[in-house]
Write an enzyme that holds these catalytic residues in place. Structure first.
Site, PDB file in Angstrom:
ATOM      1  N   GLU A  71     -15.948  34.558  -8.217  1.00  0.00           N
ATOM      2  CA  GLU A  71     -16.640  33.417  -7.815  1.00  0.00           C
ATOM      3  C   GLU A  71     -17.908  33.477  -8.679  1.00  0.00           C
ATOM      4  O   GLU A  71     -18.646  34.585  -8.341  1.00  0.00           O
ATOM      5  CB  GLU A  71     -16.535  33.084  -6.241  1.00  0.00           C
ATOM      6  CG  GLU A  71     -17.345  32.115  -5.814  1.00  0.00           C
ATOM      7  CD  GLU A  71     -16.863  30.706  -6.381  1.00  0.00           C
ATOM      8  OE1 GLU A  71     -17.774  30.037  -7.111  1.00  0.00           O
ATOM      9  OE2 GLU A  71     -15.698  30.128  -6.334  1.00  0.00           O
ATOM     10  N   ASP A 100     -13.110  22.086 -10.799  1.00  0.00           N
ATOM     11  CA  ASP A 100     -13.844  20.947 -10.873  1.00  0.00           C
ATOM     12  C   ASP A 100     -13.112  20.022 -11.924  1.00  0.00           C
ATOM     13  O   ASP A 100     -13.018  20.549 -13.373  1.00  0.00           O
ATOM     14  CB  ASP A 100     -15.321  21.224 -11.477  1.00  0.00           C
ATOM     15  CG  ASP A 100     -16.039  20.060 -11.433  1.00  0.00           C
ATOM     16  OD1 ASP A 100     -15.729  18.814 -11.620  1.00  0.00           O
ATOM     17  OD2 ASP A 100     -17.435  20.030 -11.295  1.00  0.00           O
ATOM     18  N   LYS A 109     -15.669  12.233 -15.905  1.00  0.00           N
ATOM     19  CA  LYS A 109     -15.787  11.437 -16.616  1.00  0.00           C
ATOM     20  C   LYS A 109     -15.141  11.877 -18.393  1.00  0.00           C
ATOM     21  O   LYS A 109     -15.252  13.214 -18.558  1.00  0.00           O
ATOM     22  CB  LYS A 109     -17.373  11.506 -16.858  1.00  0.00           C
ATOM     23  CG  LYS A 109     -17.950  10.808 -15.869  1.00  0.00           C
ATOM     24  CD  LYS A 109     -19.404  10.584 -15.835  1.00  0.00           C
ATOM     25  CE  LYS A 109     -20.177  10.062 -14.627  1.00  0.00           C
ATOM     26  NZ  LYS A 109     -21.704   9.849 -14.666  1.00  0.00           N
ATOM     27  N   ASP A 119      -6.259  18.390  -6.829  1.00  0.00           N
ATOM     28  CA  ASP A 119      -6.035  17.295  -5.981  1.00  0.00           C
ATOM     29  C   ASP A 119      -6.489  15.989  -6.826  1.00  0.00           C
ATOM     30  O   ASP A 119      -6.835  14.791  -6.273  1.00  0.00           O
ATOM     31  CB  ASP A 119      -6.687  17.068  -4.685  1.00  0.00           C
ATOM     32  CG  ASP A 119      -8.301  17.364  -4.907  1.00  0.00           C
ATOM     33  OD1 ASP A 119      -8.757  17.686  -6.121  1.00  0.00           O
ATOM     34  OD2 ASP A 119      -9.229  16.981  -4.081  1.00  0.00           O
ATOM     35  N   THR A 126      -5.438  24.483   3.110  1.00  0.00           N
ATOM     36  CA  THR A 126      -6.887  24.536   3.385  1.00  0.00           C
ATOM     37  C   THR A 126      -7.100  23.307   4.261  1.00  0.00           C
ATOM     38  O   THR A 126      -6.609  22.230   4.054  1.00  0.00           O
ATOM     39  CB  THR A 126      -7.755  24.391   2.219  1.00  0.00           C
ATOM     40  OG1 THR A 126      -7.609  23.136   1.388  1.00  0.00           O
ATOM     41  CG2 THR A 126      -7.423  25.791   1.132  1.00  0.00           C
ATOM     42  N   LYS A 127      -8.198  23.372   4.917  1.00  0.00           N
ATOM     43  CA  LYS A 127      -8.882  22.229   5.903  1.00  0.00           C
ATOM     44  C   LYS A 127      -9.147  21.155   5.036  1.00  0.00           C
ATOM     45  O   LYS A 127      -8.698  19.821   5.300  1.00  0.00           O
ATOM     46  CB  LYS A 127     -10.091  22.465   6.648  1.00  0.00           C
ATOM     47  CG  LYS A 127      -9.764  23.627   7.538  1.00  0.00           C
ATOM     48  CD  LYS A 127     -11.180  23.884   8.394  1.00  0.00           C
ATOM     49  CE  LYS A 127     -10.963  25.046   9.367  1.00  0.00           C
ATOM     50  NZ  LYS A 127     -12.269  25.439  10.371  1.00  0.00           N
ATOM     51  N   GLU A 138      -7.604  20.307   2.054  1.00  0.00           N
ATOM     52  CA  GLU A 138      -6.237  19.496   1.770  1.00  0.00           C
ATOM     53  C   GLU A 138      -5.692  18.947   2.655  1.00  0.00           C
ATOM     54  O   GLU A 138      -5.218  17.895   2.733  1.00  0.00           O
ATOM     55  CB  GLU A 138      -5.317  20.746   1.204  1.00  0.00           C
ATOM     56  CG  GLU A 138      -4.114  20.342   0.352  1.00  0.00           C
ATOM     57  CD  GLU A 138      -3.448  21.627  -0.163  1.00  0.00           C
ATOM     58  OE1 GLU A 138      -2.109  21.436  -0.625  1.00  0.00           O
ATOM     59  OE2 GLU A 138      -3.781  22.652  -0.108  1.00  0.00           O
TER      60      GLU A 138
END
Length: 238
Positions: A93, A143, A147, A179, A216-217, A219
């Protein structure tokens, strides 16, 4: 939680050139807990590219190794490491607050089968991960660069697929989730065209969220709002 797009296989005789970044490095303010996590946790869990190639036996004995690119704040990676002590996990990360949060939690939970890089993932893969060594590589919610003019910044590109294939063992798995449906379609297109992979989906598309990937929260909230999530798993075949 995306990372940097590089061009694996470039002519080493050429002068280094700046690669296209798939992340924007906004570190933000570190909390007291995150700072403490870095200070106290880094000696135990931290790895650097400067240390060179990984020796899995020294780090983890003979446990199969999973590497996650872009673990965010680290909750799901920590949950997976706790749930599978017979496996080893390496997280990468670039955002230091997330690294601090994960290290603080790992210390509190006394997790031993985890190591962390606060580095660019492409550098880690190219310089530290031995070829044909990973049981699994995970890329969750990178990410999407919505665009069209930014699509070149997406980490999932043919060169990335080939780099990951080299680092996976034969039979190893690349697991991705997003997502953003257009990015899911892009991932599917890139990996379906990449040599040496087999899609695990029976219909050649997407799979249901596997049990080993924690919900995850973020999701869960998206599901309540009717948002979709697409999981893809591709196995290295050669």
């Amino acid at each position: 939680m995306s990372q940097e797009v590089d061009q694996p296989g470039a002519d080493d005789s050429q002068a280094p050139r700046r690669s296209i970044r798939s992340f924007v490095l906004r570190q933000g303010r570190m909390t007291v807990g995150q700072t403490r996590g870095i200070e106290q946790g880094w000696p135990r869990y931290g790895l650097t590219v400067a240390e060179g190639a990984l020796n899995y036996t020294e780090l983890f004995a003979d446990k199969p190794v999973t590497l996650e690119i872009g673990f965010g704040m680290g909750q799901s990676l920590l949950a997976m490491a706790k749930a599978a002590p017979e496996q080893a996990f390496i997280g990468v990360e670039v955002h230091k607050p997330g690294v601090g949060a994960l290290l603080a939690s790992a210390l509190a939970e006394e997790v031993d089968n985890l190591r962390v890089y606060n580095e660019d993932a492409i550098a880690v893969l190219e310089q530290c991960v031995p070829d044909a060594s990973l049981a699994r590589l995970m890329l969750f919610f990178p990410d999407p660069w919505h665009k069209s003019r930014h699509h070149k910044r997406r980490i999932v590109q043919p060169a990335f697929a080939e780099l990951v294939r080299r680092k996976l063992k034969v039979g190893g798995v690349l697991h991705m989730a997003t997502d953003w449906q257009p990015y899911a379609e892009h991932m599917l297109e890139v990996l379906s065209a990449a040599p040496g992979y087999q899609n695990q989906a029976a219909d050649g598309a997407y799979i249901e969220r596997p049990a080993e990937r924690p919900l995850t929260k973020f999701e869960a909230r998206g599901e309540r709002l009717g948002h979709g999530v697409w999981d893809l798993k591709f196995t290295r075949t050669e």
